[in-house]
Design a protein around this motif. Structure first.
Motif, PDB file in Angstrom:
ATOM      1  N   LYS A 111     -17.360   8.512  -2.201  1.00  0.00           N
ATOM      2  CA  LYS A 111     -17.069   7.399  -3.479  1.00  0.00           C
ATOM      3  C   LYS A 111     -15.702   7.813  -4.258  1.00  0.00           C
ATOM      4  CE  LYS A 111     -21.249   6.225  -2.480  1.00  0.00           C
ATOM      5  NZ  LYS A 111     -21.427   5.052  -1.754  1.00  0.00           N
ATOM      6  N   TYR A 112     -14.678   8.025  -3.336  1.00  0.00           N
ATOM      7  CA  TYR A 112     -13.257   8.144  -3.966  1.00  0.00           C
ATOM      8  C   TYR A 112     -12.774   6.669  -4.332  1.00  0.00           C
ATOM      9  CZ  TYR A 112     -13.281  12.989  -1.877  1.00  0.00           C
ATOM     10  OH  TYR A 112     -13.514  14.381  -1.367  1.00  0.00           O
ATOM     11  N   ASP A 113     -11.843   6.696  -5.396  1.00  0.00           N
ATOM     12  CA  ASP A 113     -11.306   5.452  -5.786  1.00  0.00           C
ATOM     13  C   ASP A 113      -9.973   5.372  -5.151  1.00  0.00           C
ATOM     14  OD1 ASP A 113     -11.065   3.209  -6.993  1.00  0.00           O
ATOM     15  OD2 ASP A 113     -10.533   4.054  -9.107  1.00  0.00           O
ATOM     16  N   THR A 114      -9.876   5.127  -3.922  1.00  0.00           N
ATOM     17  CA  THR A 114      -8.683   5.501  -3.025  1.00  0.00           C
ATOM     18  C   THR A 114      -8.115   3.941  -2.665  1.00  0.00           C
ATOM     19  OG1 THR A 114      -9.578   7.424  -2.419  1.00  0.00           O
ATOM     20  CG2 THR A 114      -7.474   6.592  -1.148  1.00  0.00           C
ATOM     21  N   ALA A 115      -6.895   3.724  -2.504  1.00  0.00           N
ATOM     22  CA  ALA A 115      -6.181   2.478  -2.170  1.00  0.00           C
ATOM     23  C   ALA A 115      -5.215   2.884  -1.044  1.00  0.00           C
ATOM     24  CB  ALA A 115      -5.516   1.688  -3.358  1.00  0.00           C
ATOM     25  N   ASN A 136      -7.953  12.927  -4.339  1.00  0.00           N
ATOM     26  CA  ASN A 136      -9.083  12.665  -5.384  1.00  0.00           C
ATOM     27  C   ASN A 136      -9.014  13.628  -6.606  1.00  0.00           C
ATOM     28  OD1 ASN A 136     -11.556  11.128  -6.108  1.00  0.00           O
ATOM     29  ND2 ASN A 136     -12.349  13.386  -5.985  1.00  0.00           N
ATOM     30  N   LYS A 180      -1.248   2.949  -7.340  1.00  0.00           N
ATOM     31  CA  LYS A 180      -1.138   2.104  -5.979  1.00  0.00           C
ATOM     32  C   LYS A 180       0.407   1.338  -6.437  1.00  0.00           C
ATOM     33  CE  LYS A 180      -4.140  -1.637  -6.819  1.00  0.00           C
ATOM     34  NZ  LYS A 180      -3.065  -2.928  -7.004  1.00  0.00           N
ATOM     35  N   ARG A 233      -4.565   7.293  -4.984  1.00  0.00           N
ATOM     36  CA  ARG A 233      -5.373   7.016  -5.902  1.00  0.00           C
ATOM     37  C   ARG A 233      -5.273   5.622  -6.615  1.00  0.00           C
ATOM     38  NH1 ARG A 233      -3.856  12.116  -7.049  1.00  0.00           N
ATOM     39  NH2 ARG A 233      -2.366  11.400  -8.652  1.00  0.00           N
ATOM     40  N   ARG A 234      -6.176   4.760  -6.563  1.00  0.00           N
ATOM     41  CA  ARG A 234      -6.197   3.358  -6.971  1.00  0.00           C
ATOM     42  C   ARG A 234      -5.224   3.212  -8.205  1.00  0.00           C
ATOM     43  NH1 ARG A 234      -8.269  -0.680  -4.736  1.00  0.00           N
ATOM     44  NH2 ARG A 234     -10.037   0.633  -3.538  1.00  0.00           N
ATOM     45  N   GLN A 235      -5.391   3.896  -9.056  1.00  0.00           N
ATOM     46  CA  GLN A 235      -4.615   3.990 -10.589  1.00  0.00           C
ATOM     47  C   GLN A 235      -3.140   4.065 -10.137  1.00  0.00           C
ATOM     48  OE1 GLN A 235      -6.423   7.315 -11.981  1.00  0.00           O
ATOM     49  NE2 GLN A 235      -4.570   8.219 -12.336  1.00  0.00           N
ATOM     50  N   VAL A 240     -14.152   7.237   1.941  1.00  0.00           N
ATOM     51  CA  VAL A 240     -14.628   6.774   0.684  1.00  0.00           C
ATOM     52  C   VAL A 240     -15.873   6.296   0.468  1.00  0.00           C
ATOM     53  CG1 VAL A 240     -14.148   4.522  -0.650  1.00  0.00           C
ATOM     54  CG2 VAL A 240     -12.268   5.944   0.259  1.00  0.00           C
TER      55      VAL A 240
END
Length: 267
Positions: A98-102, A75, A234, A230-232, A94
């Protein structure tokens, strides 16, 4: 409670220090930084590292000894991916932090199995038999789900991935369930009728999961471990190469040869 406390601390630290440290740009000349925990995850990633390098991807493996740290580091941007946890653990993290993880790939599973020295098949279980379960919520839940899958009980609707004994709605054989420390259950096989044992403890006690278990989790289990990013990132080419290397035949053969039955490839 211990896990929740650790997660809360890691969430607070993530908030305080988010953005601190040098951010790694994927696709740059620097190695891809991948966090793992010691043991099979680190050993397997070392093989992935060798395979990926042949495809032009350099990987630096970062080993953590605290299960809360790889997601925190991801994160913060201190690492680019991690490979150490099953999906339900990441989901909890998550939700709490509230992590933005994928999730980008499945990796391995440490299969939990049902073992016995008193019965030869699940179908030969008798009324009132004693079943030993791990006393931690995650593995107890896995055991109950496996017992349900094999027709020994039914769980309440909505019990989720970590049900407890109180979530049993049907118990046709009136089985008795008792919880024990997971590390002790293999030693109880002579005194219980059926025991749910995780693969690590099974292997340590001389059991071979894919030979000795009467029933065992497979790769459809929700407790399969995963690679998280991180989702960005993926869809990054570097992450795609990481997944390709992990899912190679070289890595699969290493897992099968080095952890026969105790760790399974899950792709």
């Amino acid at each position: 409670m211990k896990k929740l406390a650790l997660l809360l601390v890691s969430c607070i630290l993530s908030t305080l220090f988010a953005g601190c440290g040098e951010q790694h740009v994927l696709g740059s000349d620097r190695p891809l930084l991948v966090g793992v925990t010691a043991g099979p995850h680190a050993e397997i990633m070392a093989v992935v590292q060798q395979v990926a390098e042949k495809d032009g991807l350099k990987i630096q493996v970062i080993t953590f000894n605290d299960y809360t740290q790889p997601d925190l580091a991801l994160n913060k941007g201190d690492i680019d991916a991690n490979s150490f946890q099953p999906e339900p653990y990441l989901d909890d993290t998550v939700n709490d932090c509230k992590y933005d993880t994928a999730i980008v790939a499945k990796t391995i599973i440490f299969p939990l199995g049902l073992y016995s020295k008193k019965v030869k098949t699940i179908a030969s279980m008798k009324t009132g038999d004693l079943v030993a379960l791990p006393n931690d919520p995650a593995n107890c839940g896995r055991a109950l789900r496996l017992l349900e899958k094999n027709g020994l009980l039914r769980l309440k609707t909505g019990a989720g991935l970590t049900p407890g004994i109180s979530d049993i709605s049907e118990n046709p054989l009136n089985l008795t369930f008792r919880e024990f420390d997971a590390s002790q259950i293999a030693s109880l096989l002579n005194s219980v009728d059926l025991a749910a044992i995780t693969s690590g403890y099974a292997g340590a006690s001389g059991l071979v999961p894919n030979r000795d278990a009467l029933a065992i989790e497979d790769t459809t289990s929700p407790y399969v471990h995963i690679i998280a990013v991180r989702r960005q990132d993926k869809d990054s080419p570097a992450i795609n190469k990481l997944v390709k290397a992990y899912h190679s035949e070289t890595v699969k053969k290493f897992i099968q040869d080095h952890y026969p039955g105790t760790v399974l490839p899950a792709w």
